[in-house]
Structure formats: C-alpha cells, structure tokens
Scaffold this motif. Structure first.
Motif, PDB file in Angstrom:
ATOM      1  N   ASN A  26      25.828  43.189  38.428  1.00  0.00           N
ATOM      2  CA  ASN A  26      26.486  44.141  39.449  1.00  0.00           C
ATOM      3  C   ASN A  26      27.805  44.458  39.093  1.00  0.00           C
ATOM      4  OD1 ASN A  26      25.030  43.950  42.083  1.00  0.00           O
ATOM      5  ND2 ASN A  26      24.454  41.950  41.237  1.00  0.00           N
ATOM      6  N   LEU A  27      27.924  44.775  37.715  1.00  0.00           N
ATOM      7  CA  LEU A  27      29.359  44.996  37.080  1.00  0.00           C
ATOM      8  C   LEU A  27      29.266  46.697  36.689  1.00  0.00           C
ATOM      9  CD1 LEU A  27      30.648  42.117  35.020  1.00  0.00           C
ATOM     10  CD2 LEU A  27      31.471  42.943  37.475  1.00  0.00           C
ATOM     11  N   ASN A  28      30.315  47.414  37.056  1.00  0.00           N
ATOM     12  CA  ASN A  28      30.045  48.696  36.410  1.00  0.00           C
ATOM     13  C   ASN A  28      30.824  48.603  35.053  1.00  0.00           C
ATOM     14  OD1 ASN A  28      33.075  48.850  36.675  1.00  0.00           O
ATOM     15  ND2 ASN A  28      32.743  50.307  38.491  1.00  0.00           N
ATOM     16  N   ASP A  29      31.119  49.480  34.252  1.00  0.00           N
ATOM     17  CA  ASP A  29      31.607  49.647  33.117  1.00  0.00           C
ATOM     18  C   ASP A  29      32.878  49.199  32.799  1.00  0.00           C
ATOM     19  OD1 ASP A  29      29.214  50.786  31.955  1.00  0.00           O
ATOM     20  OD2 ASP A  29      29.766  52.690  31.876  1.00  0.00           O
ATOM     21  N   ASP A  30      33.827  49.386  33.811  1.00  0.00           N
ATOM     22  CA  ASP A  30      35.256  48.640  33.875  1.00  0.00           C
ATOM     23  C   ASP A  30      35.152  47.262  34.532  1.00  0.00           C
ATOM     24  OD1 ASP A  30      36.115  51.327  33.170  1.00  0.00           O
ATOM     25  OD2 ASP A  30      36.052  52.209  35.309  1.00  0.00           O
ATOM     26  N   LEU A  31      34.123  46.656  34.572  1.00  0.00           N
ATOM     27  CA  LEU A  31      34.005  45.342  35.050  1.00  0.00           C
ATOM     28  C   LEU A  31      34.360  45.210  36.383  1.00  0.00           C
ATOM     29  CD1 LEU A  31      35.328  43.335  31.870  1.00  0.00           C
ATOM     30  CD2 LEU A  31      33.076  44.062  32.340  1.00  0.00           C
ATOM     31  N   VAL A  32      34.321  46.197  37.225  1.00  0.00           N
ATOM     32  CA  VAL A  32      34.190  45.988  38.536  1.00  0.00           C
ATOM     33  C   VAL A  32      32.907  45.816  39.374  1.00  0.00           C
ATOM     34  CG1 VAL A  32      35.156  47.416  40.826  1.00  0.00           C
ATOM     35  CG2 VAL A  32      36.278  47.653  38.620  1.00  0.00           C
ATOM     36  N   LEU A  33      32.974  44.909  40.357  1.00  0.00           N
ATOM     37  CA  LEU A  33      31.878  44.646  41.161  1.00  0.00           C
ATOM     38  C   LEU A  33      31.218  45.838  42.064  1.00  0.00           C
ATOM     39  CD1 LEU A  33      32.531  41.087  42.195  1.00  0.00           C
ATOM     40  CD2 LEU A  33      30.955  41.767  40.632  1.00  0.00           C
ATOM     41  N   LYS A  34      30.087  46.177  41.857  1.00  0.00           N
ATOM     42  CA  LYS A  34      29.597  47.179  42.547  1.00  0.00           C
ATOM     43  C   LYS A  34      28.918  46.810  44.157  1.00  0.00           C
ATOM     44  CE  LYS A  34      26.499  47.924  39.064  1.00  0.00           C
ATOM     45  NZ  LYS A  34      25.475  48.654  38.308  1.00  0.00           N
ATOM     46  N   SER A  35      28.944  45.352  44.390  1.00  0.00           N
ATOM     47  CA  SER A  35      28.398  44.893  45.548  1.00  0.00           C
ATOM     48  C   SER A  35      28.953  43.422  45.742  1.00  0.00           C
ATOM     49  CB  SER A  35      26.817  44.769  45.550  1.00  0.00           C
ATOM     50  OG  SER A  35      26.249  44.074  44.728  1.00  0.00           O
ATOM     51  N   ASP A  36      29.015  43.002  46.907  1.00  0.00           N
ATOM     52  CA  ASP A  36      29.417  41.723  47.038  1.00  0.00           C
ATOM     53  C   ASP A  36      28.431  40.568  46.757  1.00  0.00           C
ATOM     54  OD1 ASP A  36      31.369  42.559  48.830  1.00  0.00           O
ATOM     55  OD2 ASP A  36      30.470  42.259  50.649  1.00  0.00           O
ATOM     56  N   LEU A  37      28.837  39.620  46.088  1.00  0.00           N
ATOM     57  CA  LEU A  37      28.028  38.553  45.664  1.00  0.00           C
ATOM     58  C   LEU A  37      28.471  37.217  46.077  1.00  0.00           C
ATOM     59  CD1 LEU A  37      27.925  39.650  41.932  1.00  0.00           C
ATOM     60  CD2 LEU A  37      26.279  40.056  43.389  1.00  0.00           C
ATOM     61  N   LEU A  38      27.561  36.607  46.383  1.00  0.00           N
ATOM     62  CA  LEU A  38      27.765  34.948  46.739  1.00  0.00           C
ATOM     63  C   LEU A  38      27.247  33.923  45.464  1.00  0.00           C
ATOM     64  CD1 LEU A  38      28.709  33.225  48.949  1.00  0.00           C
ATOM     65  CD2 LEU A  38      26.564  32.951  49.795  1.00  0.00           C
ATOM     66  N   ILE A  39      28.519  33.532  44.933  1.00  0.00           N
ATOM     67  CA  ILE A  39      28.126  32.393  43.558  1.00  0.00           C
ATOM     68  C   ILE A  39      28.605  31.409  44.159  1.00  0.00           C
ATOM     69  CG2 ILE A  39      28.579  32.087  41.543  1.00  0.00           C
ATOM     70  CD1 ILE A  39      27.224  34.716  41.628  1.00  0.00           C
ATOM     71  N   GLY A  40      27.527  30.151  44.223  1.00  0.00           N
ATOM     72  CA  GLY A  40      27.831  29.120  44.989  1.00  0.00           C
ATOM     73  C   GLY A  40      28.474  29.300  46.420  1.00  0.00           C
ATOM     74  N   GLU A  41      29.587  28.785  46.505  1.00  0.00           N
ATOM     75  CA  GLU A  41      30.126  28.927  47.879  1.00  0.00           C
ATOM     76  C   GLU A  41      31.327  29.940  47.908  1.00  0.00           C
ATOM     77  OE1 GLU A  41      31.201  25.371  49.597  1.00  0.00           O
ATOM     78  OE2 GLU A  41      29.381  24.391  49.313  1.00  0.00           O
ATOM     79  N   LYS A  42      31.477  30.747  46.720  1.00  0.00           N
ATOM     80  CA  LYS A  42      32.514  31.722  46.500  1.00  0.00           C
ATOM     81  C   LYS A  42      31.799  33.209  46.763  1.00  0.00           C
ATOM     82  CE  LYS A  42      35.419  28.668  44.618  1.00  0.00           C
ATOM     83  NZ  LYS A  42      36.774  28.952  44.212  1.00  0.00           N
ATOM     84  N   LEU A  43      32.512  33.844  47.452  1.00  0.00           N
ATOM     85  CA  LEU A  43      32.185  35.222  47.640  1.00  0.00           C
ATOM     86  C   LEU A  43      33.039  36.299  46.852  1.00  0.00           C
ATOM     87  CD1 LEU A  43      30.807  37.575  49.284  1.00  0.00           C
ATOM     88  CD2 LEU A  43      32.744  37.591  51.142  1.00  0.00           C
ATOM     89  N   LEU A  44      32.694  36.973  45.941  1.00  0.00           N
ATOM     90  CA  LEU A  44      33.063  37.999  45.277  1.00  0.00           C
ATOM     91  C   LEU A  44      32.835  39.421  45.822  1.00  0.00           C
ATOM     92  CD1 LEU A  44      31.612  36.940  41.747  1.00  0.00           C
ATOM     93  CD2 LEU A  44      34.020  36.149  42.613  1.00  0.00           C
TER      94      LEU A  44
END
Length: 102
Positions: A26-44
């Motif tokens: 879910n990262l683009n070439d600039d290491l920017v998230l392309k969508s919301d992600l839930l990792i454990g209890e943390k929202l990215l």
C-alpha cells in the motif's frame, strides 16, 4: 521554534510478515500510503509517509528492505525478531512548517 503538533506521527511495531506485506503493498514510490490501514490497534491514514525505521530515516523501499535484512530475523512462525519499528507522518505538513521557519 518548530511546531510538530500537526505532523500526526504514528508509530507501529511490525511483528508479522503479513503486516509488513500489507504496508509495502500500500505504499507508492515515495513511501506514501495509498489507503488507510489498520495495523494492530493503530490506524495509518492514507497520505501519511513512512519516515523512520527504528531511528533511521528511510527514503526508499530498497533502503527499508536492506535495513530489515540487516537488523531483523524472521523466525519459524513468520514473526520478526526484534519487531520492526516504523514511523509514519504527514510529510507535507512538515515541509510546510519548515518553509514557514525560513
């Protein structure tokens, strides 16, 4: 003085291969998230940029993968030892704040 209140830094510990794959996919070439992600209890949030792995600045996927290979071991249960610490932030806000300091 630098105001960091709007950077929205989120730190996550990655323990599983599946978590790292989800982030990388879910990262683009600039290491920017392309969508919301839930990792454990943390929202990215979509649009946050990966900034740090551990205490080191990360600029590319190649650099991220090299750091993981050098500093982390994958055990038989598909878990990283030690866990991988990643930090994501609103990089555009940081750049704007830095411009205001000039």
């Amino acid at each position: 003085m630098f105001d960091a209140s709007n950077l929205g830094v989120v730190c996550v510990k990655i323990r599983k291969v599946s978590e790292l794959k989800l982030i990388i996919d879910n990262l683009n070439d600039d290491l920017v998230l392309k969508s919301d992600l839930l990792i454990g209890e943390k929202l990215l949030d979509e649009g946050k940029q990966m900034g740090l792995i551990g205490k080191e600045v990360v600029d590319s996927l190649v650099q991220l993968e090299a750091h993981i290979k050098e500093h982390h071991v994958l055990n038989g249960q598909g878990r990283y030892e030690p866990a991988i610490d990643l930090s994501f932030l609103n990089m555009s806000n940081m750049k704007d704040s830095c411009k205001q300091q000039k």
